[in-house]
Scaffold this motif. Structure first.
Motif, short mmCIF file in Angstrom:
data_model
loop_
_atom_site.label_atom_id
_atom_site.label_comp_id
_atom_site.label_asym_id
_atom_site.label_seq_id
_atom_site.Cartn_x
_atom_site.Cartn_y
_atom_site.Cartn_z
N GLU A 11 0.81 -1.22 0.00
CA GLU A 11 0.00 0.00 0.00
C GLU A 11 0.84 1.27 0.00
OE1 GLU A 11 1.12 -0.99 4.13
OE2 GLU A 11 0.28 -2.12 2.45
N VAL A 12 2.18 1.14 0.07
CA VAL A 12 3.07 2.29 0.19
C VAL A 12 3.62 2.67 -1.17
CG1 VAL A 12 5.22 3.14 1.20
CG2 VAL A 12 3.67 1.71 2.57
N ASP A 13 3.41 3.91 -1.59
CA ASP A 13 3.87 4.38 -2.89
C ASP A 13 5.34 4.77 -2.89
OD1 ASP A 13 1.39 4.08 -4.13
OD2 ASP A 13 0.71 6.04 -3.43
N VAL A 14 5.80 5.34 -1.79
CA VAL A 14 7.17 5.84 -1.74
C VAL A 14 7.71 5.66 -0.32
CG1 VAL A 14 6.45 8.22 -1.25
CG2 VAL A 14 8.70 7.80 -2.25
N ILE A 15 8.97 5.26 -0.22
CA ILE A 15 9.64 5.15 1.07
C ILE A 15 10.84 6.09 1.05
CG2 ILE A 15 10.88 3.67 2.68
CD1 ILE A 15 9.30 1.32 1.70
N ILE A 16 10.91 6.95 2.06
CA ILE A 16 12.00 7.91 2.20
C ILE A 16 12.62 7.71 3.58
CG2 ILE A 16 12.71 10.31 2.09
CD1 ILE A 16 10.09 10.93 0.65
N ARG A 56 18.09 -0.08 -2.88
CA ARG A 56 17.48 -0.87 -3.96
C ARG A 56 16.97 -2.21 -3.44
NH1 ARG A 56 21.94 1.31 -6.81
NH2 ARG A 56 23.18 -0.57 -6.42
N ALA A 57 17.75 -2.85 -2.58
CA ALA A 57 17.37 -4.16 -2.06
C ALA A 57 16.15 -4.10 -1.15
CB ALA A 57 18.55 -4.78 -1.31
N ASN A 58 15.95 -2.95 -0.50
CA ASN A 58 14.90 -2.84 0.50
C ASN A 58 13.71 -2.00 0.06
OD1 ASN A 58 16.33 -4.39 2.45
ND2 ASN A 58 17.61 -2.62 2.87
N GLY A 59 13.69 -1.60 -1.23
CA GLY A 59 12.55 -0.86 -1.74
C GLY A 59 12.47 0.57 -1.26
N ILE A 60 13.61 1.16 -0.87
CA ILE A 60 13.65 2.54 -0.41
C ILE A 60 13.95 3.44 -1.60
CG2 ILE A 60 14.83 4.19 1.11
CD1 ILE A 60 15.39 1.81 2.98
N ASP A 61 13.08 4.41 -1.85
CA ASP A 61 13.21 5.26 -3.04
C ASP A 61 14.21 6.38 -2.87
OD1 ASP A 61 10.80 4.25 -4.76
OD2 ASP A 61 10.02 4.49 -2.74
N GLU A 258 -3.03 3.78 5.56
CA GLU A 258 -2.82 5.20 5.29
C GLU A 258 -1.77 5.80 6.20
OE1 GLU A 258 -5.42 9.38 5.17
OE2 GLU A 258 -6.45 7.43 5.20
N THR A 259 -1.83 5.46 7.49
CA THR A 259 -0.85 5.99 8.44
C THR A 259 0.53 5.44 8.17
OG1 THR A 259 -2.53 6.28 10.15
CG2 THR A 259 -0.24 6.14 10.88
N GLU A 260 0.62 4.16 7.86
CA GLU A 260 1.92 3.56 7.56
C GLU A 260 2.55 4.21 6.34
OE1 GLU A 260 3.88 -0.82 6.53
OE2 GLU A 260 1.79 -0.67 7.20
N ALA A 261 1.76 4.45 5.30
CA ALA A 261 2.29 5.09 4.10
C ALA A 261 2.78 6.50 4.40
CB ALA A 261 1.22 5.12 3.02
N ALA A 262 2.06 7.22 5.26
CA ALA A 262 2.47 8.57 5.62
C ALA A 262 3.80 8.56 6.37
CB ALA A 262 1.39 9.24 6.46
N LEU A 263 3.94 7.65 7.33
CA LEU A 263 5.17 7.57 8.10
C LEU A 263 6.36 7.20 7.23
CD1 LEU A 263 3.33 7.71 10.64
CD2 LEU A 263 4.78 5.95 11.65
N LEU A 264 6.17 6.29 6.30
CA LEU A 264 7.28 5.77 5.51
C LEU A 264 7.73 6.69 4.38
CD1 LEU A 264 6.44 1.96 5.27
CD2 LEU A 264 8.22 3.04 6.63
N GLY A 265 6.95 7.71 4.07
CA GLY A 265 7.38 8.59 2.99
C GLY A 265 6.59 9.87 2.81
N GLY A 266 5.29 9.77 2.92
CA GLY A 266 4.46 10.94 2.62
C GLY A 266 4.73 12.13 3.51
N ASN A 267 4.90 11.88 4.80
CA ASN A 267 5.11 12.99 5.74
C ASN A 267 6.41 13.72 5.46
OD1 ASN A 267 2.72 12.39 7.05
ND2 ASN A 267 3.70 11.28 8.74
#
Length: 276
Positions: A11-16, A56-61, A258-267
């Motif tokens: 469900e996560v579009d971007v990880i930062i 790259r290995a962990n899906g972090i953009d 939604e909260t997980e996606a925000a924490l991992l990149g959106g915020n």
């Protein structure tokens, strides 16, 4: 699913990753040894190429690459290095030091196109209440966001250089400053952080080396819920922690998609105004 996305929650579009440390290849091993903390060991070598491979290995953009100068004479060289990193993968956060003038610090950041600043009292030898640091924070205004270590982690007197109480004074004094507090605002000082940072408009970052899973999940959920999930961002503290394990620990909290996606990149994208 692409190989590099195998650790990304669907469900996560971007990880930062808000918190990664890198050094030039030639000095990475020496720098890690010089910046060693009691009870912790680096899991990786601190080189930008290794970090990019781990991403790259962990899906972090994208990662915020932090430079830290332990002495004023190293400020410009450190900023030059982090500014040279691939901007598609990294946002450089440079360094300042209170032993050189405000003007010299700002000139170095601007000369190298640095987006923000990392402050690390444990390694830089000055505290969050140092008047010379406050002169810099005033000069930053809202132009340069700041990511700062807060809490213990060293030994002896250095643990008193960056406390949640000090951070509260900074937030109250510089309301325009865009500030991210590492380690939930108090590494090994969570009780003080709970009290001092309550209701403050500050962004908290999740890293807790050697791993977030060492903190009780109920405690983490309580901190996030009380502070507001929209003001919490993911950070690994690479190379001191495994980013895949940190992402998994956040997923295990059961915060909802939604909260997980925000924490991992959106915020973080919103706070730092990243075009990611």
């Amino acid at each position: 699913m692409r190989r590099e996305d195998r650790h990304r929650p669907p469900e996560v579009d971007v990880i930062i990753d808000a918190h990664t440390h890198v050094w030039p290849d030639a000095i990475a091993e020496k720098a890690l040894g010089a910046n060693a903390l009691p009870g912790l060991r680096a899991l990786r070598d601190g080189k930008a190429g290794t970090l990019a491979a781990d991403m790259r290995a962990n899906g972090i953009d994208h990662s915020v690459a932090l430079g830290v100068a332990g002495a004023a004479k190293h400020v410009d060289r450190t900023n030059e290095f982090v500014s040279s990193l691939d901007r598609d993968r990294f946002t450089p956060f440079g360094t300042v030091h209170v032993d050189q003038s405000v003007e010299a610090n700002l000139a170095s950041l601007r000369r190298h196109g640095i987006h923000g600043v990392k402050v690390h009292p444990l390694f830089q030898g000055f505290g969050l209440e140092d008047p010379r640091l406050w002169e810099l924070l005033e000069a930053f205004g809202s132009e340069f966001p700041v990511i700062t270590h807060v809490g213990a982690g060293g030994s002896g007197a250095v643990n008193s250089l960056s406390t949640p109480k000090m951070l509260r004074k900074i937030v109250r004094t510089f309301p325009q400053l865009r500030l991210v507090a590492c380690h939930f605002g108090g590494y090994h000082m969570l009780e003080e952080a709970r009290e001092e940072l309550r209701d403050l408009p500050i962004v908290l970052e999740t890293s807790w080396p050697p791993g977030l899973a060492t903190v009780h999940p109920g405690t983490v959920r309580e901190i996030i819920g009380r502070h507001g999930a929209e003001r919490v961002v993911f950070g690994s503290d690479w190379p001191m922690a495994d980013p895949a394990a940190e992402i998994a620990a956040i997923g295990a909290l059961g915060l909802g998609d939604e909260t997980e996606a925000a924490l991992l990149g959106g915020n973080l994208s919103r706070v730092l105004r990243l075009p990611v």
